[in-house]
Design a protein around this motif. Sequence first.
Motif, PDB file in Angstrom:
ATOM      1  N   LYS A  69       0.829  -1.202   0.000  1.00  0.00           N
ATOM      2  CA  LYS A  69       0.000   0.000   0.000  1.00  0.00           C
ATOM      3  C   LYS A  69       0.866   1.256   0.000  1.00  0.00           C
ATOM      4  O   LYS A  69       2.013   1.249   0.474  1.00  0.00           O
ATOM      5  CB  LYS A  69      -0.949  -0.005   1.207  1.00  0.00           C
ATOM      6  CG  LYS A  69      -2.011  -1.101   1.074  1.00  0.00           C
ATOM      7  CD  LYS A  69      -2.982  -1.107   2.200  1.00  0.00           C
ATOM      8  CE  LYS A  69      -4.081  -0.090   2.002  1.00  0.00           C
ATOM      9  NZ  LYS A  69      -5.060  -0.133   3.089  1.00  0.00           N
ATOM     10  N   LYS A  70       0.286   2.317  -0.526  1.00  0.00           N
ATOM     11  CA  LYS A  70       1.032   3.570  -0.709  1.00  0.00           C
ATOM     12  C   LYS A  70       1.623   4.082   0.599  1.00  0.00           C
ATOM     13  O   LYS A  70       2.723   4.626   0.632  1.00  0.00           O
ATOM     14  CB  LYS A  70       0.084   4.612  -1.327  1.00  0.00           C
ATOM     15  CG  LYS A  70       0.725   5.934  -1.611  1.00  0.00           C
ATOM     16  CD  LYS A  70      -0.206   6.797  -2.451  1.00  0.00           C
ATOM     17  CE  LYS A  70      -0.118   8.252  -2.089  1.00  0.00           C
ATOM     18  NZ  LYS A  70      -1.185   8.735  -1.205  1.00  0.00           N
ATOM     19  N   VAL A  71       0.899   3.896   1.699  1.00  0.00           N
ATOM     20  CA  VAL A  71       1.391   4.434   2.975  1.00  0.00           C
ATOM     21  C   VAL A  71       2.758   3.842   3.339  1.00  0.00           C
ATOM     22  O   VAL A  71       3.601   4.515   3.946  1.00  0.00           O
ATOM     23  CB  VAL A  71       0.353   4.212   4.104  1.00  0.00           C
ATOM     24  CG1 VAL A  71       0.143   2.737   4.405  1.00  0.00           C
ATOM     25  CG2 VAL A  71       0.770   4.946   5.357  1.00  0.00           C
TER      26      VAL A  71
ATOM     27  N   PRO B 128      -1.452   8.141   7.118  1.00  0.00           N
ATOM     28  CA  PRO B 128      -1.314   8.080   5.659  1.00  0.00           C
ATOM     29  C   PRO B 128      -1.443   9.477   5.053  1.00  0.00           C
ATOM     30  O   PRO B 128      -2.143  10.331   5.589  1.00  0.00           O
ATOM     31  CB  PRO B 128      -2.502   7.201   5.236  1.00  0.00           C
ATOM     32  CG  PRO B 128      -2.814   6.366   6.433  1.00  0.00           C
ATOM     33  CD  PRO B 128      -2.507   7.237   7.622  1.00  0.00           C
ATOM     34  N   ASN B 129      -0.713   9.697   3.965  1.00  0.00           N
ATOM     35  CA  ASN B 129      -0.735  10.965   3.220  1.00  0.00           C
ATOM     36  C   ASN B 129      -0.021  12.105   3.941  1.00  0.00           C
ATOM     37  O   ASN B 129      -0.178  13.256   3.553  1.00  0.00           O
ATOM     38  CB  ASN B 129      -2.165  11.408   2.899  1.00  0.00           C
ATOM     39  CG  ASN B 129      -2.722  10.641   1.718  1.00  0.00           C
ATOM     40  OD1 ASN B 129      -2.017  10.402   0.753  1.00  0.00           O
ATOM     41  ND2 ASN B 129      -3.959  10.233   1.815  1.00  0.00           N
TER      42      ASN B 129
ATOM     43  N   GLU C 117      -6.309   6.482   1.731  1.00  0.00           N
ATOM     44  CA  GLU C 117      -5.101   6.644   0.917  1.00  0.00           C
ATOM     45  C   GLU C 117      -5.282   7.664  -0.191  1.00  0.00           C
ATOM     46  O   GLU C 117      -4.307   8.060  -0.830  1.00  0.00           O
ATOM     47  CB  GLU C 117      -4.758   5.312   0.255  1.00  0.00           C
ATOM     48  CG  GLU C 117      -4.365   4.243   1.229  1.00  0.00           C
ATOM     49  CD  GLU C 117      -3.247   3.381   0.688  1.00  0.00           C
ATOM     50  OE1 GLU C 117      -3.321   3.034  -0.500  1.00  0.00           O
ATOM     51  OE2 GLU C 117      -2.321   3.079   1.450  1.00  0.00           O
TER      52      GLU C 117
END
Length: 316
Positions: free
Chosen positions: A16-18, A151-152, A197
Motif C-alpha cells: 500500500k502507498k502508505v 497516511p498521506n 489513501e
Amino acid sequence: MSEILVLVEHVDGDVKKVTLELLTLARSLGTPAAVWAGPGYSDAAKAKLAEHGADKIYVADAEEIIGYVVAPKAELLAKLVADKAPAGVLIAATAEGKEVAGRLAVKTDSGVITDAVGLGEGFVADQSIFGGGVNVRSRVTKGTPIVAVRPNSIAPVAAAGAGAEEKVEVALSDAARAARIVERVKQEKGARPELTEAAIVVSGGRGVGSGDNFAIIEKLADSLGAAVGASRAATDAGWYPHQFQVGQTGKTVSPQLYIASGISGAIQHRAGMQTSKTIVVINKDAEAPIFEIADYGVVGDLFQVVPQLTDEIEKR
Ligand code: FAD
C-alpha cells in the motif's frame, strides 16, 4: 546508520502507498528496513519496497501471522526490536497499525506516538491530538521510538535500496493466539481509491439530503479521481455506507484536497479531516463552523455548486 523498521501494509500482495511514504520518511532518519508480515510476498513486492529505499526486507510470510487478530504482528516486531536493535519503528496510523504500535510499546517497554503527521531529526514528531484540535511536537524518551504516522502525511519518493531479504521465523505465544480470525469478508473494491489513501476526498453531509442525492457527490469525486467520504449524519441516516464515514468514530483522512459539501464542521467530523492539506467547503450557511478551517469556501446551495464544479472539471 541504524535501521528504521517499517511495517509493510499490504492487501492481496500489493504494497500500500502508505508503506512507500513510511520508507521515504525512514530514509531521512536512518537505513530503512521493511518488515513483511503474512503471506503474499513476491518479487513484485520486493521490487516496490527496494525502489523506495528498503535496504533490508525482513520476511515473515507464515500464514499464521495473519491468522490471529493483530497480536502476531506486535510479537514479530518485538522480536526484531530485540534482535536488531533498530533506531525506531514506523507503522501506518491505521486502526490496526495503531493497535500494533500500542502492543509493541508494551512488549518493548518503549514510548509510542500515534497520529504523527510529520517526523524529523531525533525522532521528533508532529502529532495531531485531541481529535485533531491541537498539534504538539513530541519525542519518545524511553526505549525504541515507535511512531504511527498518518497516511498521506508525506509524499512518497523513490530512491533505490538494496532490498536484501532475510527470512524471519516467529514462535507465537499463546497470548498471540487468543483471538483467531475465522473469516475475512472482502469489501467491494470499486473503481475509486481507498478513502484513507486517496489524494482527493469529496465528502457529503446532511445537506446532501438523501442517499440518491449522493450521486452528485460521487460524480464530482469521479471527475477528480477522488474517494467519497461522508459525515456521520449522512451515514447514520443510511444515505451512505458507514465504512465511508470520516471523523472521530470513522476514518481519519489527510488528503491533498478535501471537499466538504453540506457538512457543518462539528468537532467530531473535523477530527477526521482537518490535517488535509487544502480544504474546500461548499455550504449555504456562511456561519457554518467548517468555514473556520477552509482554505477556499463557497457560500451556496450544493445542488447548484457541485454540478457546476463537476461540469467545469469534466471540460478540462
Ligand atoms: P449538520 O451538522 O446537520 O450540517 C449540515 C450542513 O449542511 C449545515 O451546515 C447546512 O448549512 C448545510 N446544508 C444544508 N443544505 C445545504 C445545501 N443545499 N447546500 C449547501 N449546504 C447545505 N460526525 C462525523 O461526521 N464523523 C464522526 O466520526 C462523528 N463521530 C461522533 C462521535 C460522537 C461521540 C458524537 C457525539 C458525535 C459524532 N459525530 C460525528 C456527529 C457530529 O457531532 C455531527 O452531528 C455531524 O458531524 C453532523 O454532520 P453534518 O455536518 O453532515 O450535519
